[in-house]
Design a protein around this motif. Sequence first.
Motif, PDB file in Angstrom:
ATOM      1  N   CYS A 175      63.182  67.776  -2.390  1.00  6.99           N
ATOM      2  CA  CYS A 175      62.889  67.973  -3.805  1.00  6.99           C
ATOM      3  C   CYS A 175      62.447  69.428  -3.997  1.00  6.99           C
ATOM      4  CB  CYS A 175      61.776  67.012  -4.226  1.00  6.99           C
ATOM      5  SG  CYS A 175      61.301  67.186  -5.927  1.00  6.99           S
ATOM      6  N   HIS A 195      58.141  60.662  -4.894  1.00 12.82           N
ATOM      7  CA  HIS A 195      59.178  61.192  -3.991  1.00 12.82           C
ATOM      8  C   HIS A 195      58.786  60.887  -2.557  1.00 12.82           C
ATOM      9  CE1 HIS A 195      62.195  63.782  -2.339  1.00 12.82           C
ATOM     10  NE2 HIS A 195      61.331  64.652  -1.857  1.00 12.82           N
ATOM     11  N   THR A 240      66.232  64.300   2.248  1.00 15.42           N
ATOM     12  CA  THR A 240      66.140  64.439   0.794  1.00 15.42           C
ATOM     13  C   THR A 240      65.094  65.498   0.489  1.00 15.42           C
ATOM     14  OG1 THR A 240      66.574  62.081   0.633  1.00 15.42           O
ATOM     15  CG2 THR A 240      65.821  63.184  -1.367  1.00 15.42           C
ATOM     16  N   GLY A 257      60.684  61.937   0.122  1.00 19.36           N
ATOM     17  CA  GLY A 257      61.319  62.873   1.053  1.00 19.36           C
ATOM     18  C   GLY A 257      60.461  64.109   1.271  1.00 19.36           C
ATOM     19  N   ASP A 314      61.566  60.927   4.487  1.00 21.40           N
ATOM     20  CA  ASP A 314      62.984  61.203   4.680  1.00 21.40           C
ATOM     21  C   ASP A 314      63.232  62.722   4.718  1.00 21.40           C
ATOM     22  OD1 ASP A 314      65.665  61.358   4.636  1.00 21.40           O
ATOM     23  OD2 ASP A 314      65.928  60.536   2.620  1.00 21.40           O
ATOM     24  N   LYS A 348      71.078  65.540   2.826  1.00 18.57           N
ATOM     25  CA  LYS A 348      72.012  64.720   2.055  1.00 18.57           C
ATOM     26  C   LYS A 348      71.863  64.921   0.550  1.00 18.57           C
ATOM     27  CE  LYS A 348      74.041  62.002   5.261  1.00 18.57           C
ATOM     28  NZ  LYS A 348      74.227  63.251   6.048  1.00 18.57           N
ATOM     29  N   GLU A 349      70.589  65.071   0.098  1.00 23.84           N
ATOM     30  CA  GLU A 349      70.379  65.187  -1.353  1.00 23.84           C
ATOM     31  C   GLU A 349      69.332  66.259  -1.677  1.00 23.84           C
ATOM     32  OE1 GLU A 349      69.152  61.615  -3.364  1.00 23.84           O
ATOM     33  OE2 GLU A 349      69.225  62.548  -5.335  1.00 23.84           O
TER      34      GLU A 349
END
Lengths: 200, 200
Positions: free
Chosen positions: B85, B102, B83, B104, B80, B139-140
């Motif tokens: 990290c 994770h 996202t 992303g 992804d 998005k995150e």
Amino acid sequence: MAAITGPEIERLIQLLSKLPGLGPRSARRAVLQLIQKKETLLSPLAQAMADAVEKACICSTCGNADTQDPCTICRDRTRDPLTICVVEDVGDLWALERAGAHKGRYHVLGGVLSALDGVGPDDLNIGALIERVTKDSVKEVILAMNATVDGQTTAHYITDRLEGLDVSISRLAHGVPVGGELDYLDDGTLAAAMKSRRPF
Amino acid sequence: MAAITGPEIERLIQLLSKLPGLGPRSARRAVLQLIQKKETLLSPLAQAMADAVEKACICSTCGNADTQDPCTICRDRTRDPLTICVVEDVGDLWALERAGAHKGRYHVLGGVLSALDGVGPDDLNIGALIERVTKDSVKEVILAMNATVDGQTTAHYITDRLEGLDVSISRLAHGVPVGGELDYLDDGTLAAAMKSRRPF
């Protein structure tokens, strides 16, 4: 697990983790350090390894690790060729050299006799020692094996093999380490230090 | 001290002792091992180092260490891209990857803010993070800094910088380590675990 990083880096980690003192985790840390300091650390280290591959060898006379054969110590004419200090491995030879404790030559056994590990006299460099002592009319053999059961067994075995040859045999002194505190020493060492006490 | 061994070997010891986790003594032991296992260890390691010199690089997108740029993770289309990290260094990224924690992408800061060590925002890879978040409509952002004072300061700073952008920000949970015993945990962790308790 999917690949996190490139195969060349994975391989470097895997090989470095085989070194004594490094495991997978510390090998990863080391490799990250190497990549981040590519110019100042990784490149010189790669070059040093390539040089070592090309030049490193084991001295055919004494068993020291060096870049020439005979090694630096065996070539040094200022060192007494008639006194040979017998050690278990090259690390012990280097330790004695750092201490400047011996001005003669060395002989590396490549291990110690061990019934448990299946190491017999033929697995060690003992035959070559007897030959050196005979051929070069060596005057003194200093047995500098570790003060372990296997080390001392090996020392006794070599003493037996040297019997009949005109050579004096000595061993390292047992006693209190310089800077050591009595309270922390084991009983065996204290007993040995007391037994071998010297006039003050 | 006179040379014990050849200059190439001395240099290899000196360079190896600069690796994290190795000192002069363990570097010597490692080099002896390498010389004694020349064909099976030293040669492959020299080759792996040469390969790493040639290929290792830092991903210009996320800061991961890899042999290609963009790195394996940034190239992986199944991950992804929305996202991200954020971690302190590549070692943390690899740790999260090993855990498979994770799915992303990542962003490596290259350190944390530290007044004591004189590390300011411009010394870290923060500008590029803001740019990625803005440009890729991320998005995150998951802040996975270490749970240290400096790590948390950095997390707060990044939160401030991301303010106003349409992105949700989260951080790793604090709590009892899996397999951990309460009796051995510090007060802060226990308090955090109690505060963030979950329905059973």
